[in-house]
Every structure is written in structure tokens, then in C-alpha cells.
Design an enzyme around this catalytic site. Structure first.
Site, short mmCIF file in Angstrom:
data_model
loop_
_atom_site.label_atom_id
_atom_site.label_comp_id
_atom_site.label_asym_id
_atom_site.label_seq_id
_atom_site.Cartn_x
_atom_site.Cartn_y
_atom_site.Cartn_z
N TYR A 138 0.84 -1.21 0.00
CA TYR A 138 0.00 0.00 0.00
C TYR A 138 0.87 1.25 0.00
O TYR A 138 0.54 2.25 -0.65
CB TYR A 138 -0.94 0.01 1.20
CG TYR A 138 -1.77 1.28 1.27
CD1 TYR A 138 -2.75 1.54 0.31
CD2 TYR A 138 -1.56 2.24 2.26
CE1 TYR A 138 -3.50 2.71 0.34
CE2 TYR A 138 -2.30 3.41 2.30
CZ TYR A 138 -3.27 3.64 1.34
OH TYR A 138 -4.01 4.79 1.37
N ARG A 145 1.62 6.79 -6.92
CA ARG A 145 0.61 7.82 -7.23
C ARG A 145 1.19 9.22 -7.02
O ARG A 145 1.01 10.11 -7.86
CB ARG A 145 -0.62 7.61 -6.35
CG ARG A 145 -1.69 8.70 -6.48
CD ARG A 145 -2.98 8.33 -5.76
NE ARG A 145 -2.75 8.04 -4.35
CZ ARG A 145 -3.69 7.56 -3.52
NH1 ARG A 145 -4.92 7.35 -3.98
NH2 ARG A 145 -3.42 7.32 -2.26
N TYR A 197 -1.53 13.24 6.34
CA TYR A 197 -1.16 12.18 7.28
C TYR A 197 0.33 12.25 7.60
O TYR A 197 1.15 12.54 6.72
CB TYR A 197 -1.45 10.81 6.66
CG TYR A 197 -2.87 10.32 6.80
CD1 TYR A 197 -3.84 11.05 7.47
CD2 TYR A 197 -3.24 9.09 6.25
CE1 TYR A 197 -5.14 10.58 7.59
CE2 TYR A 197 -4.54 8.61 6.37
CZ TYR A 197 -5.49 9.36 7.03
OH TYR A 197 -6.76 8.89 7.15
N ARG A 210 -12.04 13.33 1.11
CA ARG A 210 -12.94 12.43 1.82
C ARG A 210 -14.24 12.22 1.05
O ARG A 210 -14.86 11.15 1.16
CB ARG A 210 -13.25 12.97 3.21
CG ARG A 210 -12.03 13.12 4.10
CD ARG A 210 -11.43 11.77 4.45
NE ARG A 210 -10.26 11.93 5.33
CZ ARG A 210 -9.49 10.93 5.70
NH1 ARG A 210 -9.73 9.70 5.28
NH2 ARG A 210 -8.46 11.14 6.50
N GLU A 311 -14.72 -1.14 5.54
CA GLU A 311 -14.70 0.17 4.89
C GLU A 311 -15.99 0.32 4.10
O GLU A 311 -16.52 -0.66 3.57
CB GLU A 311 -13.48 0.28 3.97
CG GLU A 311 -13.32 1.65 3.30
CD GLU A 311 -11.94 1.81 2.66
OE1 GLU A 311 -10.93 1.71 3.41
OE2 GLU A 311 -11.87 2.03 1.45
#
Length: 320
Positions: A138, A145, A197, A210, A311
Site C-alpha cells: 500500500y 501515485r 497524514y 474524503r 470500509e
């Protein structure tokens, strides 16, 4: 922006009828062999999801009228006058390099056609917690990205709602919906923005909003990112799936409030479960929360952090 964009979860028989209609469609299938198919008026994607229902539902995004199917190198495209569906699929090893290629190829393809603004992005790949080059995969995905966005000059805080889920099928799938004008990014007051983060989660922060608010012919819609049991930037309720589901619903309620009082209730939700046996408990939590339960799709998927078990994503929109 006033897109004539609709989104639904349909059973197979209704979806087959929808395929015969004149709408330009993006179809997303669970329990199909992984791959992408491009027809004259339909882009169909099976990103390696495993349905937890006997009769899996099909996610359909539609635009009235015809679309133009095309290929731009590795990118599959269905272009409508108002929006563009685009998809990319290749092996997921090495994940960092292929993620960088995916985002570069997709963003260049949509920009070349005048659809500069992605309004929703999905990412699926296998072995999300395995190690690659000394990092969790991840994290490799986030680095790939970020490198592509830096190359393209795209600021992380301009990214739309997104999902990144680990699947049991090999291959990296990235697909998106793009428009000529941007949607409005919505952040959650209960959470730190993902692109802020701290480095403990990844050398490069995740890049997504979000949620994204868009204005459509049927009224405002809220496109939810995959939402987990996180407040601030920390995971909550490790090992307790029902408690995680309640925390997610608190996050979704906060997003709904932040997006505006005119946003309708959820039109549909997709629930990703790390452990299929948690479905009854999560279903009870959802039934307690929603006076009128929206259509639900249940799939197995690995959330980005090992301690997170569930999720939820979906769309808040007016339903017929």
C-alpha cells in the site's frame, strides 16, 4: 457543473436491460473474471472483487445518450459530451512503477480530451499488506501515485474522492470518472485530511478527498471515498468490527453535514469486509443507523491498514 450523471446498484436482470438502453454506461462487476471490456456504449470493469451475496449487484453509472468508445494506449475510454469514463489495467508487480504509469496514462488521456477534472477514482490491487522493496505494498502504491501527480503538476489537495482496496485477484485496476469542471472536495472535521497524514503511515501521503460534491440534473450528489474507522489520523477500535462500523457511520454523518443540508440521504453503499463472517454484525449496525436502509453491496476486500476490518463507500443522491 450540472452533470446528467446517475449511479445505481442493480441486479443482473435489470442491468442487462440497462445495457440495451441508449445511455452511456460504466458497469462495475463483482465475481466476474478480472478484466475490462469496451463496447460501443458501455465500459465494463471487473476489478477482482469477491461478492458476499448470492445474487451480486452491478454498480452502474450512466449518462443519457451515446458515448464514443476509444483506446489511448493502455487506457480504455468511453467519452460522452458531459463526462468521461476511463480505465487502466495491468499487472500489479512492480506496484510503485505500475501505479505511476496508471496515473500518468489516465490523466494525460483525460486531459487530452478536455475532461481535466477527475471527480471519482477507484484503485484495486492484490496483496495490499505484502512487502515490496522493503515497504508494504500500500505504501508503494501511495509513492507511485504521488510521483505521477508530481510529474503532472497535480496538487494532492485537488484530488477527488477515491478508494484503494486490496483484492484476492492479481492485477492493478485504476478507473475514474472525469468532467470538464471540478467537483467540490469535502473534508471531514473528525479526520485529518489524508494528504496531511504523518509519515508513519507512508513515505508519501495518500492523495484523495474524503468526498466530492457534484451538481447534477437530479440535484446535488455526494460521492463518498472509501471510509474507515479513523478519527484524526489514528485507527479506532482495533479488532472490533461492529465498533468500527459505528465509527464509520459517524464519519459519514459528519461528511454529510459538511457537504450541505441539501444533500440527500445515501442512494447506495458498498461495504468492504476483511472477514466475511463479520457481515451479520455490520448489517445490524447499518439497520440500526438508517431508518430506511439504502441498497447495499457486500464484497470482500482488504482495507489499507491491517487493523481495519471494514470500509464503506457509496453515493448520496436523490433516488427515483
Amino acid at each position: 457543473m450540472n452533470l446528467p450523471l446517475r449511479s445505481r446498484l442493480l441486479d443482473t436482470d435489470v442491468a442487462v436491460a440497462a445495457e440495451a438502453a441508449t445511455d452511456a454506461c460504466l458497469h462495475v462487476h463483482a465475481d466476474h473474471p478480472p478484466g475490462i471490456q469496451l463496447a460501443p456504449n458501455c465500459l465494463s470493469i471487473a476489478p477482482g472483487l469477491r461478492s458476499l451475496s448470492r445474487d451480486p449487484l452491478i454498480e452502474i453509472w450512466s449518462l443519457p445518450g451515446t458515448g464514443r468508445a476509444a483506446r489511448a494506449g493502455t487506457v480504455y475510454l468511453l467519452e460522452h459530451e458531459d463526462a468521461l469514463f476511463a480505465a487502466w489495467h495491468r499487472p500489479d508487480d512492480a506496484l510503485e512503477a505500475n501505479t505511476r504509469d496508471a496515473y500518468r496514462d489516465l490523466f494525460l488521456a483525460i486531459q487530452a480530451r478536455g475532461f481535466t477534472y477527475p471527480i471519482r477514482i477507484w484503485n484495486y490491487f492484490s496483496r495490499i499488506h505484502a512487502e515490496e522493496c522493503g515497504l508494504e505494498r500500500y505504501q508503494s502504491f501511495c509513492i507511485g501515485r504521488a510521483r505521477a501527480l508530481e510529474e503532472l503538476g497535480v496538487a494532492e489537495d485537488r484530488m477527488p474522492a477515491a478508494t484503494a482496496i486490496g483484492t484476492g485477484a492479481p492485477g492493478l485496476f485504476v478507473y475514474l470518472i472525469a468532467a470538464r469542471e471540478p467537483g467540490a472536495a469535502v473534508e471531514n472535521p473528525r479526520q485529518v485530511s489524508a494528504y496531511h497524514y504523518p509519515e508513519q503511515y507512508s513515505p508519501e501521503s495518500p492523495a484523495f478527498a474524503r468526498a466530492t460534491r457534484i451538481e447534477t440534473a437530479d440535484g446535488p450528489q455526494l460521492l463518498l471515498s472509501g471510509t474507515a474507522s479513523i478519527t484524526g489520523h489514528e485507527s479506532r477500535h482495533a479488532g472490533d468490527c461492529p465498533a468500527q462500523a459505528r465509527e464509520i457511520l459517524a464519519n459519514l454523518d459528519a461528511l454529510h453535514a459538511a457537504a450541505g443540508a441539501d444533500i440527500p440521504p445515501p442512494a447506495w453503499l458498498r461495504v468492504y469486509l476483511r472477514r466475511p463472517e463479520d457481515r451479520p454484525d455490520v448489517a445490524s449496525v447499518l439497520a440500526e443507523h438508517y431508518p430506511r436502509l439504502p441498497p447495499l453491496q457486500w464484497v470482500q476486500g482488504d482495507v489499507c491498514r491491517r487493523e481495519l476490518l471494514v470500509e464503506i463507500e457509496g453515493v448520496y443522491a436523490r433516488t427515483p
